[in-house]
Design an enzyme around this catalytic site. Structure first.
Site, short mmCIF file in Angstrom:
data_model
loop_
_atom_site.label_atom_id
_atom_site.label_comp_id
_atom_site.label_asym_id
_atom_site.label_seq_id
_atom_site.Cartn_x
_atom_site.Cartn_y
_atom_site.Cartn_z
N ASP A 107 0.83 -1.21 0.00
CA ASP A 107 0.00 0.00 0.00
C ASP A 107 0.87 1.26 0.00
O ASP A 107 2.00 1.24 0.47
CB ASP A 107 -0.86 0.08 1.27
CG ASP A 107 -1.80 -1.08 1.39
OD1 ASP A 107 -2.17 -1.64 0.35
OD2 ASP A 107 -2.14 -1.43 2.53
N1 URA Z 1 -1.26 -5.84 4.11
C1 URA Z 1 -1.69 -4.57 4.08
O1 URA Z 1 -2.69 -4.24 4.68
N2 URA Z 1 -1.00 -3.69 3.35
C2 URA Z 1 0.11 -4.00 2.66
O2 URA Z 1 0.71 -3.14 2.00
C3 URA Z 1 0.55 -5.33 2.70
C4 URA Z 1 -0.16 -6.23 3.44
#
Ligand code: URA
Length: 239
Positions: A107
């Site tokens: 993310d």
């Molecule tokens: N889980 C999440 O919530 N975000 C990420 O970037 C990776 C795993």
């Protein structure tokens, strides 16, 4: 027929110079294609067919496979382009001089280990659900994670209408109304870690990925990259 690329890219692919330095070499008249000096930028050559010489020496473009680990800072997207013009991880690997793409995603707000490569077959092995590459994270959670909530996270919680598979999770520290946990998951659903803790009422404040399979982030500085070792590449290659 071989791949057709611009001359400066061919030179960069041979490892003789970066793309920008290759343009300078062309300007300086040090490059020949099929025996003829070329000073014009942007001409196209065919890999494996055209003969390219630098200072009179034949150079060969190799489509070398490259595998790297990047320590992504928060505030970068893991797509090649962003419709909102936010910084992309491509900007962090410009000095590599080879075009690589992100393997899986992190993310925008998540930091830590991101793998990048130009080897599509290998990338599929890392991300394919069948191989279940484990992913380890450190997460700072809002509030105190209770033992029943911890056990729910370990056993699996419902997110997007489906239960998560068993995860390893440990509380590392509780301080100032927040909980630091280490969690290892074996799937890669969208925003999975954030959704799991949201499901037990402890939203994630900070999230950092520190391991994928046998590849560890280690002490790689934020915003920097390193080549993977042959052991790290081989771990997925043989799956
Ligand atoms: N889980 C999440 O919530 N975000 C990420 O970037 C990776 C795993």
């Amino acid at each position: 027929m071989g791949e057709i690329v611009r001359l400066q890219k061919y030179i960069a692919m041979s490892g003789a110079a970066s793309r920008r330095a290759a343009e300078k070499l062309i300007d300086e008249g040090r490059v020949k294609v099929n025996g003829k000096k070329v000073t014009e930028q942007g001409i196209k050559v065919e890999i494996g067919n055209d003969k390219v010489e630098l200072d009179g020496k034949l150079i060969r473009a190799e489509n070398k496979k490259v595998y790297i680990a990047v320590n992504k800072p928060a505030g970068y997207v893991t797509t090649m382009h962003d419709q909102f013009d936010r910084p992309t991880v491509m900007e962090l690997v410009q000095d590599l001089n080879v075009r690589v793409f992100p393997v899986g995603r992190l993310d925008y707000e998540t930091e830590g280990l991101l793998i990048m490569t130009n080897d599509g077959t290998w990338a599929n092995k890392v991300t394919h659900p069948r191989y279940e590459a484990s992913k380890r994270y450190y997460a700072v959670l809002k509030g105190v994670l209770t033992i029943p909530s911890l056990n729910r996270i370990r056993r699996g919680v419902m997110i997007d209408g489906r239960k998560t598979s068993p995860a390893e999770c440990e509380i590392k520290e509780i301080e100032g109304g927040m909980t630091l946990v280490e969690i290892t998951i074996h799937e890669g659903r969208n925003r999975q870690v954030r959704k799991m803790f949201e499901a037990v009422g402890n939203p994630v404040i900070e999230l950092k990925r520190v391991q994928i399979g046998n590849i560890q982030l280690g002490n790689l500085p934020e915003g920097r990259w390193r080549h993977l070792t042959s052991g790290e590449i081989g771990y997925f290659m043989n799956k």
